[in-house]
Write an enzyme that holds these catalytic residues in place. Structure first.
Site, PDB file in Angstrom:
ATOM      1  N   TYR A  48       3.850   6.757  10.091  1.00  0.00           N
ATOM      2  CA  TYR A  48       3.030   5.602   9.714  1.00  0.00           C
ATOM      3  C   TYR A  48       3.887   4.501   9.070  1.00  0.00           C
ATOM      4  CZ  TYR A  48      -1.127   2.992   8.453  1.00  0.00           C
ATOM      5  OH  TYR A  48      -2.088   2.008   8.365  1.00  0.00           O
TER       6      TYR A  48
ATOM      7  N   PRO B  67      -4.122   0.376  18.797  1.00  0.00           N
ATOM      8  CA  PRO B  67      -3.877  -0.105  17.430  1.00  0.00           C
ATOM      9  C   PRO B  67      -4.000   0.957  16.346  1.00  0.00           C
ATOM     10  CG  PRO B  67      -6.040  -0.808  18.187  1.00  0.00           C
ATOM     11  CD  PRO B  67      -5.385  -0.136  19.349  1.00  0.00           C
TER      12      PRO B  67
ATOM     13  N   LYS C 163       1.175  -0.157  15.112  1.00  0.00           N
ATOM     14  CA  LYS C 163       2.598  -0.245  15.461  1.00  0.00           C
ATOM     15  C   LYS C 163       2.960  -1.482  16.276  1.00  0.00           C
ATOM     16  CE  LYS C 163       3.989   3.419  13.543  1.00  0.00           C
ATOM     17  NZ  LYS C 163       4.200   2.949  12.186  1.00  0.00           N
TER      18      LYS C 163
ATOM     19  N   HIS D 125       0.848  -1.208   0.000  1.00  0.00           N
ATOM     20  CA  HIS D 125       0.000   0.000   0.000  1.00  0.00           C
ATOM     21  C   HIS D 125       0.873   1.245   0.000  1.00  0.00           C
ATOM     22  CE1 HIS D 125      -4.183  -1.582   1.356  1.00  0.00           C
ATOM     23  NE2 HIS D 125      -3.616  -2.371   0.458  1.00  0.00           N
TER      24      HIS D 125
ATOM     25  N   TYR E 167      -9.122   5.605   7.551  1.00  0.00           N
ATOM     26  CA  TYR E 167      -9.243   5.953   8.972  1.00  0.00           C
ATOM     27  C   TYR E 167     -10.312   7.035   9.076  1.00  0.00           C
ATOM     28  CZ  TYR E 167      -4.948   3.377  10.076  1.00  0.00           C
ATOM     29  OH  TYR E 167      -4.008   2.393  10.258  1.00  0.00           O
TER      30      TYR E 167
HETATM   31  C1  PHB Z   1      -5.960  -4.292  10.758  1.00  0.00           C
HETATM   32  O1  PHB Z   1      -6.004  -4.554   9.571  1.00  0.00           O
HETATM   33  O2  PHB Z   1      -6.330  -5.127  11.614  1.00  0.00           O
HETATM   34  C2  PHB Z   1      -5.471  -2.967  11.218  1.00  0.00           C
HETATM   35  C3  PHB Z   1      -4.930  -2.102  10.280  1.00  0.00           C
HETATM   36  C4  PHB Z   1      -4.493  -0.857  10.685  1.00  0.00           C
HETATM   37  C5  PHB Z   1      -4.598  -0.483  11.995  1.00  0.00           C
HETATM   38  C6  PHB Z   1      -5.120  -1.358  12.934  1.00  0.00           C
HETATM   39  C7  PHB Z   1      -5.563  -2.606  12.548  1.00  0.00           C
HETATM   40  O3  PHB Z   1      -4.186   0.750  12.366  1.00  0.00           O
END
Ligand code: PHB
Ligand code: APR
Length: 397
Positions: A385, A293, A297, A72, A201
């Protein structure tokens, strides 16, 4: 039994350490409390930074990840009803992240371990660590009603947040920093195509949401929920309806719903232990620190602890030098605190907090608006990120 490194915990940290040590010709035994299937049943985040990808390659287990993982180059942020793209690749001079579930990574490591015939004790009960303040530490456990003992040079505490290693460190030698957030994430996994080719997000008036994925045909979604919510109370229909309410028009149109494969609620926590070394015992991964989460990280921090621990142990055996093990805590903690800060900041920017005043969401929107329209704001998000370089800040120390 005797080995060089006794690894407590067979999650991603313990397995990756075992594999890297094996490559370096150092013996290790993994002692795990639950079964291998139970370990694989846990669904966790799935974003790999380049450092984690490199470590999987170094451990010789990167083939399937490169075949099936999705690279990505950006993420999307949705707030105030509009989407904004963070072009990770362009903003960081070519760095990306990879979508590859922690379950798959764990499976690759487990399979490599058993293919190499390396010892793992599953379903070990009553695991205890002993005499790690001396040069002859050992680990005891019970299995099939028999008491067993592993003598070793080092103990690697890779046993997660609820493990025995951190709990065994003398209270006078340890300091713990903790923040528990007043909400959880309700996650849903479904065999439906993802709503978007990149992660979204979402900061919405109804709370945070995240649209993630595992593959072109498997989606992972999250909703911020009150800690009092029970997963049984959330039907799939209720989940999809609430997700739609937090998305934009395009998201509502594109979202493909379907039956869930898994649903669970996870609490959010920031937590750091200092130090990470107690004589001949080292903490790595979730045993030493937890991040919320929001920045994905957790696994990446675990992987870098493991790298630093591996390097230090190799230095000890090959160069007969303790410099690496002496520096282990300091080296890890610099990186850990940077990731903790980013995860905490990103969490408070994106979520609704109970008793927030109306002005708080205005501040969040203004900050997001600023960040998305400023080259340096975008760069700040992007470089955190994708993961700061391993030697970040080193030249200034
Ligand atoms: C996930 O795909 O489970 C996931 C992806 C990004 C995040 C948290 C969880 O920031
Ligand atoms: N004895 C032996 N094993 C134990 C004990 C014990 N007393 N207590 C816990 N364990 C095992 C757990 O069963 C688990 O399999 O240690 C393992 C720890 O694994 P994780 O919790 O997955 O931690 P870690 O390997 O550090 O992985 C970090 O997990 O939570 C995510 O975001 C985090 O992705 C990151 C990753």
């Amino acid at each position: 039994m005797r080995t060089q490194v006794a690894i407590v915990g067979g999650g991603p940290s313990g397995l990756l350490l075992g594999q890297l040590l094996h490559k370096a010709g150092i013996d290790a035994v993994i002692v795990e409390r639950v079964s291998g299937d139970y370990v694989l049943g846990r669904i966790r985040a799935g974003i790999l930074e380049q450092v984690s990808i490199d470590l999987m390659d170094e451990a010789g287990v990167g083939a399937r990840m490169h075949k099936e993982g999705l690279v990505h180059e950006g993420i999307e942020m949705l707030f105030g009803g509009e989407r904004h793209r963070v072009d990770l690749n362009k903003l960081t001079g070519g760095k990306n992240v990879m979508v590859y579930g922690q379950t798959e990574l764990t499976r690759d490591l487990m399979e490599a371990r058993s293919a190499a015939g390396l010892p793992t004790v599953y379903e070990a009960q009553n695991v205890r660590v002993h005499e790690f303040d001396s040069t002859h530490p050992y680990v005891t456990y019970e299995k099939n009603g028999k008491s067993e003992r592993i003598d070793c040079d080092f103990i690697a505490g890779c046993d997660g947040f609820h493990g025995v290693c951190r709990a065994s460190a003398p209270r006078s030698a340890i300091k713990e920093y903790e923040k528990v957030y007043p909400f959880g994430w309700l996650g849903l996994l479904a065999d439906t195509p993802p709503v978007n080719h990149e992660l979204i997000y979402v900061n919405s008036p109804r709370g945070f949401a995240l649209c993630s994925q595992r593959s072109a045909t498997r989606s992972r979604y999250y909703l911020q929920v009150p800690l009092t919510d029970k997963v049984e109370e959330w039907t799939d229909d209720a989940f999809w309806q609430e997700l739609k309410l937090r998305l934009d028009d395009k998201g509502r149109r594109d979202l493909v719903t379907g039956p869930s494969i898994e649903k669970s609620i996870a609490p959010l926590r920031s937590f750091v232990t200092e130090p990470l070394r107690f004589g001949r015992m080292f903490l790595a991964g979730d045993a030493g620190h937890i991040v919320p989460p929001t920045g994905a990280k957790g696994l990446n921090l675990a992987a870098t602890d493991v790298k630093f621990l591996h390097d230090a142990i190799v230095e000890f055996y090959k160069d007969k030098s303790e410099a690496g093990i002496d520096d282990y805590s300091r080296k890890c903690l610099g990186r850990i605190w940077r990731a903790e800060r980013f995860s905490w900041w990103f969490t408070q920017l994106m979520h609704r907090f109970p008793h927030d005043e109306a002005i708080t969401s205005k501040f969040q929107n203004a900050e997001l608006d600023y960040l998305m329209n400023s080259e340096s704001g975008l760069k700040t998000i992007a470089e955190n990120y994708v993961g700061l370089p391993l030697d970040f800040g080193a030249s200034k120390r």
